[in-house]
Scaffold this active site. Structure first.
Site, PDB file in Angstrom:
ATOM      1  N   HIS B 133      61.731 -81.406 -54.009  1.00  0.00           N
ATOM      2  CA  HIS B 133      61.953 -80.127 -53.345  1.00  0.00           C
ATOM      3  C   HIS B 133      61.537 -78.988 -54.263  1.00  0.00           C
ATOM      4  CE1 HIS B 133      63.978 -80.929 -49.566  1.00  0.00           C
ATOM      5  NE2 HIS B 133      64.643 -81.925 -50.142  1.00  0.00           N
ATOM      6  N   CYS B 202      56.254 -78.531 -51.824  1.00  0.00           N
ATOM      7  CA  CYS B 202      55.755 -77.722 -50.716  1.00  0.00           C
ATOM      8  C   CYS B 202      55.167 -76.416 -51.203  1.00  0.00           C
ATOM      9  CB  CYS B 202      56.831 -77.479 -49.664  1.00  0.00           C
ATOM     10  SG  CYS B 202      58.239 -76.556 -50.255  1.00  0.00           S
TER      11      CYS B 202
END
Lengths: 62, 234
Positions: B133, B202
Site C-alpha cells: 500500500h 499505486c
C-alpha cells in the site's frame, strides 16, 4: 429524530445522557468494525498490484 | 406534520451524514494505519518465533550470488497469507520494517507487503515481486517516489539477508502491465536472467489509475548468523 430518541429514553437527564453516550459509542464501534471495512474496498486506494483487476480483486494467482 | 418537523428532520439527517463522512475519513486515514501496524508487528513476531523454533530450509551458499543457478531443489511452498520474510528499506527510514506475506490478496495487504505468488523467492534467479500500500494501512510505500538508483532493499528470509540495489528511479505504468513482474521485467533495462526484485504500489498517491514500479538486482547476501548487513547498521 434525535429529539424523539431523547424523549423515549428512561430516567432523568443524567441517565439519558449516559445512555446516549453508550448508544453513540455502540454506533461508532459498529461502523468501524463492520460497515467501514465493507465500504472501504469500494474505493480505489487499495489497488497496488499489476494484475489488472479492480478493487476487491484477488492477487496474481489466487 | 408541520414544516418545522420536516426542516428539523432534514437538518438532523444532514448532520448525521456529515458525521458519518468524518468518521469514515478518520477510519481510513488513521484507524487502518493503527490496525496495519498492529497486524504487521504480530506477523513479524510470529515469523521470528517460527524462525527461533525451527531452523528454516538449508541456507544458500553465502558467497557469490551468481555461483549456483538454483539452491535447494524443492523448497517448502509458502503458505497463502502467511509471512515468510521481512523487508527493510533504509531510504524509507531506519526503523522501516514490514513483513512480506504470501500472495497479494486484499486481506493479505492489510497486514503487510504481499509477494506475487507466481514470482521467484528472495535470492532466487528470477523476479521476487512484492506489492504494498502507498496510502492507508500504515502507508508502507508512502515515500516510494523517493527511491533512487543504488538504494538498498534488504530482505531477510530467516536464513539469509539479501541486499538488493535499486536500478533506476521508479517507473510509472498502467495496472494491466503485468510484464513488469516477469522474470526479466520489461522496461527495467535488465538484460538476461538474473536475481531481481520488483516493488509495486499505486500511482497517483490517492488514486489507482496507474502503478509505480521499482526494480532492483541482488547485490549481496549474508547469513543471518553474521548479523545485520552494513546497510541497516549505519
Amino acid at each position: 429524530m434525535y429529539g424523539w430518541i431523547w424523549r423515549h429514553l428512561p430516567g432523568n437527564a443524567w441517565v439519558r445522557g449516559v445512555i446516549s453516550l453508550v448508544l453513540v459509542l455502540a454506533v461508532v464501534y459498529a461502523l468501524f468494525q463492520y460497515v467501514f471495512p465493507w465500504a472501504e474496498p469500494l474505493l480505489p486506494f487499495g489497488d497496488v498490484t499489476v494484475d489488472g483487476e479492480s478493487a476487491g480483486g484477488a492477487g496474481a494467482d489466487q | 406534520m408541520s414544516v418545522r418537523l420536516v426542516v428539523r428532520t432534514f437538518s438532523e439527517l444532514c448532520i448525521t451524514a456529515g458525521a458519518l463522512i468524518i468518521l469514515f475519513v478518520v477510519y481510513f486515514l488513521f484507524w487502518t494505519g493503527v490496525k496495519a501496524a498492529d497486524a504487521a508487528e504480530g506477523e513479524i513476531d510470529a515469523l521470528q518465533s517460527q524462525w527461533a523454533r525451527e531452523p528454516v530450509a538449508p541456507a544458500p551458499p553465502p558467497a557469490s550470488p551468481e555461483a549456483s543457478p538454483s539452491k535447494s531443489p524443492d523448497p517448502v511452498p509458502y503458505r497463502a497469507g502467511k509471512p515468510f520474510a521481512t523487508m527493510h528499506i533504509p531510504r524509507f527510514g531506519a526503523d522501516w520494517e514490514w513483513p512480506v506475506l504470501e500472495n497479494t490478496a486484499v486481506g493479505t495487504l492489510k497486514k503487510g507487503l504481499g509477494h506475487y505468488s507466481a514470482t521467484a523467492r528472495p535470492g532466487d534467479t528470477g523476479n521476487f515481486a512484492v506489492a504494498g500500500h502507498r496510502r492507508t494501512y500504515g502507508d508502507p510505500f508512502k515515500d516510494f517516489p523517493r527511491l533512487r538508483p543504488g538504494d538498498a532493499v534488504v530482505v531477510n528470509d530467516g536464513t539469509t539477508w539479501f541486499t538488493y540495489r535499486v536500478a533506476k528511479k521508479p517507473h510509472r505504468t498502467v495496472p494491466t502491465d503485468t510484464a513488469v513482474v516477469d522474470p526479466v521485467p520489461r522496461g527495467s533495462g535488465f538484460e538476461g536472467a538474473g536475481r531481481y526484485l520488483t516493488l509495486t504500489t499505486c500511482e497517483p498517491e490517492w488514486g489507482s489509475s496507474h502503478r509505480l514500479i521499482a526494480w532492483a538486482h541482488l547485490d549481496a547476501t549474508r547469513p543471518v548468523g553474521d548479523g545485520r548487513p552494513p546497510e541497516l547498521t549505519d
